[in-house]
Each structure stands twice: as structure tokens, then as C-alpha cells.
Write a protein that holds these residues in place. Structure first.
Motif, PDB file in Angstrom:
ATOM      1  N   ALA A 168       0.825  -1.213   0.000  1.00  0.00           N
ATOM      2  CA  ALA A 168       0.000   0.000   0.000  1.00  0.00           C
ATOM      3  C   ALA A 168       0.857   1.260   0.000  1.00  0.00           C
ATOM      4  N   ALA A 169       2.045   1.215   0.612  1.00  0.00           N
ATOM      5  CA  ALA A 169       2.940   2.366   0.593  1.00  0.00           C
ATOM      6  C   ALA A 169       3.403   2.659  -0.833  1.00  0.00           C
ATOM      7  N   ALA A 170       3.684   1.604  -1.592  1.00  0.00           N
ATOM      8  CA  ALA A 170       4.076   1.781  -2.988  1.00  0.00           C
ATOM      9  C   ALA A 170       2.938   2.400  -3.795  1.00  0.00           C
ATOM     10  N   LEU A 171       1.705   1.981  -3.509  1.00  0.00           N
ATOM     11  CA  LEU A 171       0.550   2.543  -4.202  1.00  0.00           C
ATOM     12  C   LEU A 171       0.429   4.035  -3.926  1.00  0.00           C
ATOM     13  N   TYR A 172       0.508   4.421  -2.667  1.00  0.00           N
ATOM     14  CA  TYR A 172       0.339   5.833  -2.320  1.00  0.00           C
ATOM     15  C   TYR A 172       1.448   6.690  -2.932  1.00  0.00           C
ATOM     16  N   PHE A 173       2.680   6.211  -2.872  1.00  0.00           N
ATOM     17  CA  PHE A 173       3.771   6.965  -3.479  1.00  0.00           C
ATOM     18  C   PHE A 173       3.562   7.073  -4.986  1.00  0.00           C
ATOM     19  N   GLY A 174       3.084   5.990  -5.591  1.00  0.00           N
ATOM     20  CA  GLY A 174       2.819   6.020  -7.021  1.00  0.00           C
ATOM     21  C   GLY A 174       1.735   7.002  -7.395  1.00  0.00           C
ATOM     22  N   MET A 188      -7.784   8.973  -1.459  1.00  0.00           N
ATOM     23  CA  MET A 188      -8.027   7.566  -1.150  1.00  0.00           C
ATOM     24  C   MET A 188      -8.886   7.440   0.102  1.00  0.00           C
ATOM     25  N   PRO A 189      -9.957   6.662   0.051  1.00  0.00           N
ATOM     26  CA  PRO A 189     -10.752   6.416   1.255  1.00  0.00           C
ATOM     27  C   PRO A 189     -10.043   5.431   2.179  1.00  0.00           C
ATOM     28  N   GLY A 190     -10.587   5.260   3.361  1.00  0.00           N
ATOM     29  CA  GLY A 190     -10.012   4.311   4.300  1.00  0.00           C
ATOM     30  C   GLY A 190      -8.855   4.895   5.075  1.00  0.00           C
ATOM     31  N   HIS A 191      -8.037   4.014   5.628  1.00  0.00           N
ATOM     32  CA  HIS A 191      -6.933   4.406   6.507  1.00  0.00           C
ATOM     33  C   HIS A 191      -5.631   3.836   5.958  1.00  0.00           C
ATOM     34  N   GLU A 202      -8.113   4.000 -11.492  1.00  0.00           N
ATOM     35  CA  GLU A 202      -8.198   3.454 -12.844  1.00  0.00           C
ATOM     36  C   GLU A 202      -7.276   4.218 -13.801  1.00  0.00           C
ATOM     37  N   GLY A 203      -6.671   3.485 -14.728  1.00  0.00           N
ATOM     38  CA  GLY A 203      -5.830   4.097 -15.759  1.00  0.00           C
ATOM     39  C   GLY A 203      -4.650   4.862 -15.222  1.00  0.00           C
ATOM     40  N   PRO A 204      -3.811   4.245 -14.365  1.00  0.00           N
ATOM     41  CA  PRO A 204      -2.640   4.973 -13.856  1.00  0.00           C
ATOM     42  C   PRO A 204      -1.719   5.403 -14.992  1.00  0.00           C
ATOM     43  N   SER A 205      -1.168   6.565 -14.872  1.00  0.00           N
ATOM     44  CA  SER A 205      -0.263   7.084 -15.901  1.00  0.00           C
ATOM     45  C   SER A 205       1.070   6.343 -15.833  1.00  0.00           C
ATOM     46  N   PRO A 206       1.858   6.411 -16.911  1.00  0.00           N
ATOM     47  CA  PRO A 206       3.194   5.792 -16.861  1.00  0.00           C
ATOM     48  C   PRO A 206       4.036   6.316 -15.704  1.00  0.00           C
ATOM     49  N   ALA A 207       3.904   7.606 -15.395  1.00  0.00           N
ATOM     50  CA  ALA A 207       4.687   8.174 -14.300  1.00  0.00           C
ATOM     51  C   ALA A 207       4.264   7.566 -12.961  1.00  0.00           C
ATOM     52  N   MET A 208       2.973   7.320 -12.775  1.00  0.00           N
ATOM     53  CA  MET A 208       2.502   6.689 -11.538  1.00  0.00           C
ATOM     54  C   MET A 208       3.059   5.274 -11.402  1.00  0.00           C
ATOM     55  N   LEU A 209       3.059   4.535 -12.502  1.00  0.00           N
ATOM     56  CA  LEU A 209       3.567   3.166 -12.459  1.00  0.00           C
ATOM     57  C   LEU A 209       5.065   3.144 -12.157  1.00  0.00           C
ATOM     58  N   VAL A 210       5.791   4.109 -12.711  1.00  0.00           N
ATOM     59  CA  VAL A 210       7.228   4.188 -12.451  1.00  0.00           C
ATOM     60  C   VAL A 210       7.476   4.492 -10.979  1.00  0.00           C
ATOM     61  N   ARG A 211       6.714   5.430 -10.416  1.00  0.00           N
ATOM     62  CA  ARG A 211       6.891   5.747  -8.995  1.00  0.00           C
ATOM     63  C   ARG A 211       6.559   4.549  -8.116  1.00  0.00           C
ATOM     64  N   THR A 212       5.513   3.811  -8.472  1.00  0.00           N
ATOM     65  CA  THR A 212       5.147   2.627  -7.700  1.00  0.00           C
ATOM     66  C   THR A 212       6.265   1.592  -7.736  1.00  0.00           C
ATOM     67  N   ARG A 213       6.833   1.381  -8.911  1.00  0.00           N
ATOM     68  CA  ARG A 213       7.945   0.442  -9.038  1.00  0.00           C
ATOM     69  C   ARG A 213       9.143   0.896  -8.212  1.00  0.00           C
ATOM     70  N   ARG A 214       9.398   2.187  -8.182  1.00  0.00           N
ATOM     71  CA  ARG A 214      10.525   2.692  -7.389  1.00  0.00           C
ATOM     72  C   ARG A 214      10.367   2.288  -5.928  1.00  0.00           C
ATOM     73  N   TRP A 215       9.145   2.413  -5.400  1.00  0.00           N
ATOM     74  CA  TRP A 215       8.971   2.061  -3.981  1.00  0.00           C
ATOM     75  C   TRP A 215       9.008   0.551  -3.785  1.00  0.00           C
TER      76      TRP A 215
END
Length: 213
Positions: free
Chosen positions: A120-126, A135-138, A161-174
Motif C-alpha cells: 500500500a505504501a508503494a501505491l500511495y507513493f505512485g 483515497m478512502p479508508g486508513h 483506474e488508468g494509472p499514468s506511466p509516471a505513476m507506475l514508475v513511482r510505484t515500481r521505485r517504492w
């Protein structure tokens, strides 16, 4: 060997929804954001470039690497003790599962297992600071009653939905902070929406938790 983290999505039958909701609310209340993590989060939202998952040379120890200030504190958001314990009672001890008669199986459970860092940390950073704030929830954990699943799915689709290439790259970084080559950024973005769609099709609720292995 690194620490293992679980990201669990468990479908909840309607008859157990109110009990699970109460337990989840208690765990969230006991999982307040630590002051240090709160400062890192505020700084990240003001200056998105202030947070980096890559190791850098340690000025105090020549030849060694260290992580930039705030990296560990950021991850505290996604591994709060009360919610982690709540998740472990489903995944490891089975205490909650036995209490409600809900056995986590391949039919009613989705699971992402990550090394060293919560997925989930990778998702948020992405997502980036502004989008992550929607994002809802905690911080990767949430509960939706059967009647709320459709509304929550619509809200999350607008964010994930439809994450941008930059979002996917940031997620991979984390994700690269651990041995997580088998986890794709696309899988991380799709995890909660996919679980919600399954819950909606079955007229069930959904519990999503992060837990330390």
C-alpha cells in the motif's frame, strides 16, 4: 531476509458486516498517525519531491548507504500496530476468522505478499500526494458494508483506474525497496477495485487490511 507484509482483501458475508465494521473502527481509532509520520506526510503534500525511496550515500559513514529522511516514517502510515494485529488475527492466528466463522480461502480472499515494504505504501507513493489524499479508508485499510461497496468502487475507480506511466514508475521505485520483482505496479493499482467488484457481484462486504508477516 526482509520482513514480509500482507495486503489482505477479505469478502465479508452480510450477517457479519456490523461486527466486522465495529472491530475495524476500533482498530482505526487505535492506529492514529504518529506525529513524525504526520510531519512527513504534510511535507510530502507541500513538496512532492521531498520523499524518495532510493538509498543514498550516508555522509556519516563513508561507503554505506542510507534512506532519505522521512522514508521510514512514511511507511509507518501503512503498518499501524492495531490494524496489523487485526490482520494477523485473520491471516496467521485465525482468531477473528474462527470467531465469525469466516475462513480465508482462495474463493473469498485476495492477497498481495510483499517483501520489506507494505504494498500500500508503494501505491500511495505512485499516486502522488494530491491523488493519494483522495483515497478512502486508513492508508490501505478499509471496510465497506455490502450496501456501500458500489459507491466505494465508483470513488476508487476515479482515483486508481488508468494509472499514468509516471505513476507506475513511482510505484515500481517504492516496490524496489524490497525483493518485489514479482509484483507489478498494475497489480497494486488493481488490487482494491478488483476485490470490490467481486464483493459487489456476491452482495458481500469487503475488509482490506495490511499486516506484518
Amino acid at each position: 531476509m526482509g520482513v514480509t507484509f500482507f495486503w489482505l482483501a477479505l469478502r465479508i458475508p452480510p450477517k457479519h458486516a456490523s461486527s466486522v465494521a465495529a472491530q475495524f473502527a476500533q482498530a482505526v481509532t487505535a492506529s492514529a498517525v504518529p506525529p513524525t509520520a504526520h510531519r512527513v506526510l504534510a511535507r510530502w503534500r507541500e513538496a512532492p519531491g521531498s520523499l524518495s525511496p532510493e538509498a543514498i550515500p550516508d555522509p556519516a559513514r563513508p561507503g554505506f548507504l542510507t534512506y532519505p529522511e522521512g522514508t521510514e516514517e512514511f511507511e509507518e502510515l501503512f503498518r499501524p500496530e492495531a490494524l496489523s494485529t487485526f490482520g494477523q488475527e485473520f491471516i496467521q492466528t485465525g482468531e477473528k476468522a474462527n470467531l465469525w466463522g469466516i475462513e480465508p480461502t482462495a474463493e473469498n480472499t485476495s492477497l498481495v505478499i510483499s517483501d520489506r515494504i507494505p504494498a500500500a505504501a508503494a501505491l500511495y507513493f505512485g499516486l502522488g500526494a494530491k491523488r493519494a489524499a483522495r483515497m478512502p479508508g486508513h492508508f490501505g485499510a478499509l471496510f465497506a458494508a455490502p450496501s456501500d461497496v458500489g459507491q466505494l468502487l465508483s470513488a476508487l475507480e476515479a482515483v486508481l483506474e488508468g494509472p499514468s506511466p509516471a505513476m507506475l514508475v513511482r510505484t515500481r521505485r517504492w516496490l524496489n525497496r524490497g525483493n518485489n520483482q514479482s509484483i507489478s505496479p498494475e497489480e497494486v493499482f488493481a488490487f482494491i477495485p478488483s476485490a470490490l467488484r467481486t464483493a459487489q457481484a456476491r452482495n458481500e462486504g469487503l475488509l482490506v487490511l495490511t499486516a506484518r508477516g
